[in-house]
Design a protein around this motif. Structure first.
Motif, mmCIF file in Angstrom:
data_model
loop_
_atom_site.group_PDB
_atom_site.id
_atom_site.type_symbol
_atom_site.label_atom_id
_atom_site.label_comp_id
_atom_site.label_asym_id
_atom_site.label_seq_id
_atom_site.Cartn_x
_atom_site.Cartn_y
_atom_site.Cartn_z
ATOM 1 N N ALA A 23 -1.951 -11.497 -3.090
ATOM 2 C CA ALA A 23 -2.312 -10.329 -2.299
ATOM 3 C C ALA A 23 -1.253 -9.941 -1.302
ATOM 4 C CB ALA A 23 -3.624 -10.612 -1.547
ATOM 5 N N CYS A 24 -0.166 -10.735 -1.199
ATOM 6 C CA CYS A 24 0.746 -10.440 -0.100
ATOM 7 C C CYS A 24 2.209 -10.547 -0.467
ATOM 8 C CB CYS A 24 0.430 -11.355 1.090
ATOM 9 S SG CYS A 24 0.536 -13.107 0.729
ATOM 10 N N GLY A 82 5.060 0.391 0.518
ATOM 11 C CA GLY A 82 3.876 0.982 1.142
ATOM 12 C C GLY A 82 2.928 -0.013 1.770
ATOM 13 N N GLU A 83 3.404 -1.206 2.097
ATOM 14 C CA GLU A 83 2.489 -2.213 2.641
ATOM 15 C C GLU A 83 2.096 -1.875 4.072
ATOM 16 O OE1 GLU A 83 4.704 -5.817 2.273
ATOM 17 O OE2 GLU A 83 5.532 -5.671 4.283
ATOM 18 N N SER A 84 0.943 -2.416 4.474
ATOM 19 C CA SER A 84 0.412 -2.178 5.811
ATOM 20 C C SER A 84 0.745 -3.339 6.737
ATOM 21 C CB SER A 84 -1.106 -2.018 5.739
ATOM 22 O OG SER A 84 -1.700 -3.250 5.339
ATOM 23 N N GLU A 85 0.434 -3.169 8.010
ATOM 24 C CA GLU A 85 0.608 -4.263 8.964
ATOM 25 C C GLU A 85 -0.278 -5.443 8.582
ATOM 26 O OE1 GLU A 85 2.478 -6.124 11.986
ATOM 27 O OE2 GLU A 85 2.896 -4.088 11.297
ATOM 28 N N ALA A 86 -1.457 -5.140 8.062
ATOM 29 C CA ALA A 86 -2.370 -6.202 7.631
ATOM 30 C C ALA A 86 -1.768 -7.035 6.508
ATOM 31 C CB ALA A 86 -3.700 -5.600 7.183
ATOM 32 N N LYS A 88 1.406 -7.743 6.159
ATOM 33 C CA LYS A 88 2.370 -8.648 6.787
ATOM 34 C C LYS A 88 1.654 -9.826 7.442
ATOM 35 C CE LYS A 88 6.054 -5.276 7.746
ATOM 36 N NZ LYS A 88 5.465 -4.120 7.039
ATOM 37 N N VAL A 89 0.557 -9.532 8.120
ATOM 38 C CA VAL A 89 -0.229 -10.592 8.759
ATOM 39 C C VAL A 89 -0.746 -11.566 7.707
ATOM 40 C CG1 VAL A 89 -2.390 -11.081 9.978
ATOM 41 C CG2 VAL A 89 -0.891 -9.220 10.763
ATOM 42 N N GLU A 90 -1.293 -11.050 6.629
ATOM 43 C CA GLU A 90 -1.825 -11.898 5.574
ATOM 44 C C GLU A 90 -0.734 -12.768 4.954
ATOM 45 O OE1 GLU A 90 -4.589 -11.493 1.526
ATOM 46 O OE2 GLU A 90 -3.832 -9.702 2.551
ATOM 47 N N ARG A 91 0.452 -12.198 4.778
ATOM 48 C CA ARG A 91 1.576 -12.942 4.199
ATOM 49 C C ARG A 91 1.953 -14.126 5.091
ATOM 50 N NH1 ARG A 91 5.252 -8.870 3.731
ATOM 51 N NH2 ARG A 91 4.275 -8.421 1.731
ATOM 52 N N LEU A 92 2.108 -13.879 6.386
ATOM 53 C CA LEU A 92 2.481 -14.953 7.301
ATOM 54 C C LEU A 92 1.385 -16.008 7.402
ATOM 55 C CD1 LEU A 92 4.180 -12.985 10.234
ATOM 56 C CD2 LEU A 92 5.250 -14.004 8.227
ATOM 57 N N GLY A 107 13.275 -9.607 10.309
ATOM 58 C CA GLY A 107 13.368 -8.201 10.696
ATOM 59 C C GLY A 107 12.324 -7.812 11.719
ATOM 60 N N PHE A 108 12.660 -6.806 12.527
ATOM 61 C CA PHE A 108 11.784 -6.386 13.621
ATOM 62 C C PHE A 108 10.449 -5.852 13.146
ATOM 63 C CE2 PHE A 108 14.464 -2.688 12.649
ATOM 64 C CZ PHE A 108 13.520 -1.678 12.498
ATOM 65 N N ALA A 109 10.342 -5.488 11.869
ATOM 66 C CA ALA A 109 9.080 -4.982 11.335
ATOM 67 C C ALA A 109 7.967 -6.029 11.404
ATOM 68 C CB ALA A 109 9.269 -4.528 9.887
ATOM 69 N N TYR A 110 8.344 -7.293 11.530
ATOM 70 C CA TYR A 110 7.351 -8.374 11.581
ATOM 71 C C TYR A 110 6.917 -8.710 13.005
ATOM 72 C CZ TYR A 110 7.668 -9.534 6.640
ATOM 73 O OH TYR A 110 7.588 -9.485 5.263
ATOM 74 N N ALA A 111 7.368 -7.992 14.000
ATOM 75 C CA ALA A 111 7.098 -8.359 15.386
ATOM 76 C C ALA A 111 5.603 -8.492 15.675
ATOM 77 C CB ALA A 111 7.743 -7.343 16.320
ATOM 78 N N SER A 112 4.842 -7.495 15.336
ATOM 79 C CA SER A 112 3.399 -7.528 15.634
ATOM 80 C C SER A 112 2.698 -8.615 14.839
ATOM 81 C CB SER A 112 2.769 -6.162 15.327
ATOM 82 O OG SER A 112 3.278 -5.172 16.183
#
Length: 348
Positions: A23-24, A82-86, A88-92, A107-112
């Protein structure tokens, strides 16, 4: 140009791991063990992914060095279109649950996402490359003084131009990339009066392909070449390959970024046109964080690479650049002045 992940799962995954990652994002390397004590580190790639010959590949080199020295079987996961912030959270979260440590957002895209997930896994060390706003006890902010290396690139460009027109191509119009542009422009202007610096940012957001579209980089470079630019510096990830291609086709100079692009296999057809590269040691930062975790003393807080500690630099691989006494002397003088603080390099 929308990017389709080019790297598939390598190694043998457990059923649980496969279900979690489905899923991620797709994986580029993977542990064959469920032993959470020594899985190694995990990378979550930024847009452009592995194979960008730049930023992400430098992080990969750090991971591979750690694997070789520590016997790890680390993991790297590609972003998806086209992935969402969610996502990225799920991946981490998936990587942390499997026992990877440290888990690094490239990368800075992962900050949040790093800020959110690190709070849920306080015993895991997280890293974020190119962002320093997380301020968590278990997070290392791996940042760089890109403007310093870019200033030196500007010195080199000013002493290499014959048309007195040079260019800067930024991948995305964001503060991080402004640092590259600001340093470059200042280096040019401080070195040679009367040189025009043309600037162009490919997109407003990373999702529009600014870091992952060589065609956009090539088109921007061709426009600058039409306006007489004969040295072009690109800070644009994978898009920078298009800038280098255009420079080669038109027999002008390109200046690479992040990695020593003169040495990159994917760019060897164009390397004669790569004057130098403004490098930042992402490889070393990733490796050092993994090493600190292995030693039981995880790095945390802001860890900044600069000219003074070797975290940023200018490559010397092209013999034409390395053997140019005038440029070498000017770069050395500027570098020493920046380290001493007599030259203050702008970041915007």
């Amino acid at each position: 140009m929308r990017r389709v992940s080019r790297i598939t799962v390598a190694g043998v995954a457990t059923a649980a791991l496969a279900l979690t990652v489905s899923a991620c994002g797709s994986s580029s390397s993977e542990s064959s063990s469920t032993d959470s004590k020594n899985l190694g580190l995990a990378l979550a790639y930024d847009i452009g992914g592995r194979g960008d010959q730049s930023f992400n590949d430098a992080a990969t080199a750090g991971m591979e060095k750690a694997d070789k020295e520590f016997g790890y079987k680390s993991r790297a996961v590609e972003p998806q279109d086209g992935e969402s912030e969610a996502d990225k959270v799920e991946r981490l979260e998936a990587l942390a649950k499997q026992g990877y440590d440290p888990v690094i957002g490239v990368g800075f895209a992962y900050a949040s996402a790093v800020k959110e997930v690190s709070a849920k896994f306080p015993k895991t060390t997280f890293g974020i490359v190119d962002d320093e706003q997380t301020k968590a006890d278990n997070v290392a902010d791996l940042v760089f003084s890109e403007e310093q290396a870019s200033y030196l690139a500007g010195v080199a460009a000013a002493l290499s131009t014959k048309s007195n027109v040079v260019g800067f191509v930024g991948g995305v119009d964001v503060p991080l990339i402004h640092k590259f542009g600001a340093g470059f422009k200042q280096g040019v202007e401080d070195t040679k009066k009367g040189v025009t610096v043309k600037e162009q940012y490919l997109t407003e957001t990373a999702a529009e392909g600014g870091f992952s579209s060589p065609d956009k980089g090539e088109s921007a470079a061709e426009g600058m070449i039409d306006d007489k630019a004969d040295v072009i510096y690109a800070a644009a990830g994978l898009s920078g390959q298009g800038v280098i291609k255009a420079a080669s086709a038109n027999k002008i100079w390109a200046i690479g970024v992040d990695s020593d692009q003169y040495k990159q296999d994917a760019l060897k057809a164009y390397k004669a046109s790569i004057l130098t590269s403004a490098m930042k040691n992402v490889e070393g930062a990733v490796y050092d964080l993994a090493n600190s975790v292995k030693d039981g003393k995880p790095e945390t807080g802001v860890i900044r690479g600069s000219l003074s500690n070797g975290g940023v630099s200018l490559s010397n691989s092209n013999p034409e650049f390395a053997n140019n006494a005038e440029i070498q002397a000017a770069v050395k003088k500027a570098s020493e002045a920046i380290i001493a603080g007599t030259i203050k390099v702008k970041t915007s």
